[in-house]
Design a protein around this motif. Sequence first.
Motif, short mmCIF file in Angstrom:
data_model
loop_
_atom_site.label_atom_id
_atom_site.label_comp_id
_atom_site.label_asym_id
_atom_site.label_seq_id
_atom_site.Cartn_x
_atom_site.Cartn_y
_atom_site.Cartn_z
N LEU A 1 0.81 -1.22 0.00
CA LEU A 1 0.00 0.00 0.00
C LEU A 1 0.84 1.27 0.00
N LEU A 2 2.15 1.15 0.12
CA LEU A 2 3.00 2.33 0.30
C LEU A 2 2.89 3.32 -0.85
N GLU A 3 2.65 2.85 -2.07
CA GLU A 3 2.58 3.73 -3.23
C GLU A 3 1.14 4.15 -3.55
N ASN A 4 0.21 3.76 -2.72
CA ASN A 4 -1.20 4.10 -2.94
C ASN A 4 -1.59 5.22 -1.99
N ALA B 1 5.20 3.68 12.26
CA ALA B 1 6.06 4.86 12.10
C ALA B 1 7.04 4.67 10.95
N GLU B 2 7.60 3.48 10.84
CA GLU B 2 8.54 3.20 9.74
C GLU B 2 7.82 3.26 8.39
N LEU B 3 6.61 2.73 8.33
CA LEU B 3 5.86 2.75 7.08
C LEU B 3 5.50 4.17 6.67
N LEU B 4 5.09 4.99 7.63
CA LEU B 4 4.71 6.37 7.30
C LEU B 4 5.88 7.17 6.77
N SER B 5 7.07 6.88 7.26
CA SER B 5 8.24 7.60 6.76
C SER B 5 8.54 7.26 5.29
N ALA B 6 8.04 6.09 4.83
CA ALA B 6 8.27 5.69 3.45
C ALA B 6 7.03 5.85 2.58
N TRP B 7 5.93 6.35 3.15
CA TRP B 7 4.67 6.44 2.40
C TRP B 7 4.74 7.52 1.33
N THR B 8 4.04 7.31 0.23
CA THR B 8 4.01 8.30 -0.84
C THR B 8 3.24 9.53 -0.39
N GLU B 9 3.38 10.61 -1.13
CA GLU B 9 2.72 11.87 -0.79
C GLU B 9 1.21 11.70 -0.88
N ILE B 10 0.49 12.14 0.15
CA ILE B 10 -0.95 11.94 0.20
C ILE B 10 -1.68 13.22 -0.21
N ASP B 11 -2.97 13.07 -0.51
CA ASP B 11 -3.79 14.21 -0.89
C ASP B 11 -4.12 15.06 0.34
N HIS C 1 1.54 14.41 13.04
CA HIS C 1 2.78 14.90 12.42
C HIS C 1 2.81 14.53 10.94
N PHE C 2 2.35 13.33 10.63
CA PHE C 2 2.33 12.89 9.23
C PHE C 2 1.37 13.75 8.41
N ALA C 3 0.19 14.04 8.96
CA ALA C 3 -0.79 14.88 8.25
C ALA C 3 -0.29 16.31 8.09
N VAL C 4 0.33 16.84 9.13
CA VAL C 4 0.84 18.22 9.06
C VAL C 4 1.97 18.32 8.05
N ALA C 5 2.79 17.28 7.95
CA ALA C 5 3.87 17.28 6.94
C ALA C 5 3.29 17.37 5.54
#
Length: 923
Positions: A380-383, A406-416, A437-441
């Motif tokens: 799912l990382l690229e979705n 946390a490790e997966l979120l650091s590698a997740w693609t840019e979200i809408d 933090h992930f959403a704010v980024a």
Amino acid sequence: MAADASAYSEYKYYLSSAVDVEVTFLLSYVELPPGGLLSTRPRGDLFPAPALVQAASGHGSELQNSATNELFVTAQVFADGLPMHTMPISTKSPSKCSSSCIYWNEWITLPVKFRDLPRNAVVALTLWGVGEVPVGGTTMPIFAKNGLMKDGAQCLRVWSSVAADPDVRSSTPSDYDGDNQADIVTRQMECFRLDKAKEMYDRHEMPRLDWIDRITNRRIARMRSNAECPGPKEEFPSYIHMRQEPCLWIDLPYFGHPVVYEEEPYPIRNATLYGEASTRPPASIAGDAPNATAHPRSISRLDNNGDAMLVAVWDPDLAEDNPAERKYRKLARDILRGSIDPNLKPNREEKFQIDKLLGSSSDQLRNDEKDLLWKFRYTLLENRKAIVKFLLSVDWLDETEVTLTAELLSAWTEIDVADALKLLGPRKEFRSDLVRHFAVAALDKARNEELLDFLLQLVQALRYERRHEAALGPLATFLISRACKHFKMANFFYWYLQVEISDLRDGDMFTKILHRMLTQMRETDDGKAILDMLQAQNDYMNRIMALHLRARDEKGKKDAKEEKLKAYLKQMAWPKGVHIRLPLDPSIHLSGIVPTSAKMFKSAMYPCVVDFTTVLVEADVSEDTEATSLRESLCVLHSGPASFGAPASMGSNRFLGHRRDKDGPLYKVMIKNGDDLRQDQLVMQMFSLMDRLLKKVNLDLKLVSYQILATSPSAGLMMFVNDSHPVSGVISSYKTIQAFLRAHNPDPMGYEGISLEAINTYVRSLAGSCVFSYILGIGDRHLENVMMKSQGHLFHIDFGFIFGADPKPFPPPFKLTKEMVEGMGGTKSEHYNKFETLCCQAYNWLRKSAPMIMNLLHLMVDAGIEGYTNDPQTVLAKVEERFRLDLTDEQAEQFFLQLISDSMNALFPVLADIAHDIRVKMR
């Protein structure tokens, strides 16, 4: 049968579970025993000191300096001997004192609502004397033994020298039952019974016979006011002479009908489980009293031959995980966690299930669905669309899973941005600082113009951050950092926070964020420039709001109030050379006010419209030079003693010599005091957002976007649209919309003598108003709150009813009248066909942006907006249903074409418009 029908008597009542007001009563007075008894009582029995006895008999002439001034009463609600609120409520000192009574006449409101009271709730009242020594106490049940809530006058027995005992078996009961002196009790209660009977008489609850009633009232008055000892043959003397203890008189509220005790029914909470809701008498105290006919209480049940009955009981843990199932899942995921290969791929069936889950609009995942997403998380990382469903599948109570997440979120693609907004919402799965933090980024990559589209919702999302005593959450830190660098962000962030600091639940949190932002601005020169402008805005808006309130409260009619407002504004000098950024639109530079332009409207709150003079800045101010521009705008204020209350010095203009600003057009602003503009502000924000979403795909529907800004929960500013006319006035003056457009936009070569640009603007703006108002469910539409501009723009005002609410019966999907259609040339014209095409195109494009719109609305659930108050989840479900995400684009086109037909052919709106016109003409 006839006899039975005549014997039936309708009984109207309310249920206590529906009385949504605080417990309130009037503390009238304490009635003392006769003077003879008082003089022989030991010290401290009723009054703790002889000086207080003398003060009580001094008819209140020296009340302020007497010991009686230290008397006060405390009240507190108890149930089962336990307090229902932490602190007792105290009264002021007595307002008057005589030889027989101590008067308060003070209303007491307790922080508990009637609907929340149990059957055995009591009010403990204690009279305190000098040095806070208990003079006497009494404990009154709020509900009588038959379950009716007490109302009207109440005579309470006061037990001397003790505080009120709130225990279940109270030692200080307010009733006189059980007294050994039966004769005295009989006489006392007879007089009290007569008082209650007179209450019923005043409420028209008993038949009246005028000549007997006058005699009876005089007799009761003599009995109550008799000041001398009764004679031996006096049948019912004033029972003040028969008592040996004081009594306390209070008045409980009366709601028009008796109030019957009932808890919130279990079936109402479990209606969704059993597919039905209990039927019960309507219980309301607001507005017109509903008629509630007594009948046996109905509950959700399953009858088996009339013998057995199942009662639905609310289980507060119903939505929680089953502990046994949770243990099983934990063990299963522990095994699964160690064996997952990052390169593991789902098979065809699993991939189909995953795609179906990710494409669903529902956020409710079953346990097996969560396990499936967790098992194939690496795929799912690229979705970018999978982020929300993945985070819902995480077990946030398991530290190992949180670390892996946390490790997966650091590698997740840019979200809408839409998904980032959802992650900032109230769901418990998203409360983690890791998620925020992930959403704010993701938000940090957006430009300021994009953030301003949903800054209102981001401020509401601050409610759901974890509270830390010292540090702020990631979203608050991010918004403050943007506001300290860019004035437009600071402008709206500041005013949005100003509204929220009065919030009862989260006001302290918003105050803390506002204070932190202002403190951080003082740390840099550019931040100080932004802060100075915000303070100037606040100072000026407070002054003009205060002047409007002062003029509104003046005696006289509208014209007199209007003249007062003009006079007050003339006294409010504007320093020459000072430019204030308009809070409504910071791109507008205000340079002064035109007092003679002030106009007040005849309504309950008398809103006013005022003209401001403006200046045009020749060059666009970039973000790099923004602070310099702000300093130049206020340099007159900082150069000397000039302020908004006094003229600036003549020499102050030397600081502005290098500026080349030109005078701009007058800018009209409507000022409202006493109205909550937050709902209108939300609607216009959503209209502007939808308009920008359509413009991104080159679909311009000529929206008239006028700014609305709430400056507090009960005040705000609104842009006044020049050259605008209600459609009712257009039809009244010009007979047809085409005649109106032709008069203002003549073109012999155009359509029916109207310029093509004007008719095109009319068609597009009409299509936009239909689509936008349908999606948001704008109600109460009539031809007075649908406006037109001379150039052909059509737009809506006054959004008192939204999300499908409408005071009129059978409202159409949106406002589309015969006159509006004829303005396009009728249903057979090419412009009408274009109108239908534009509606379908706009509807389909906005359906693609439904997740963002729904996420924004979801963040406004706790904003205190009236349209959300009763049932926010139902409101959101109704809005989502209007998008019809279950349809294809072709099906959605047919659906909206049917809505156009339904709106155009609706009969009730025509009748409602006629009735509205009649009411307007009769004013």
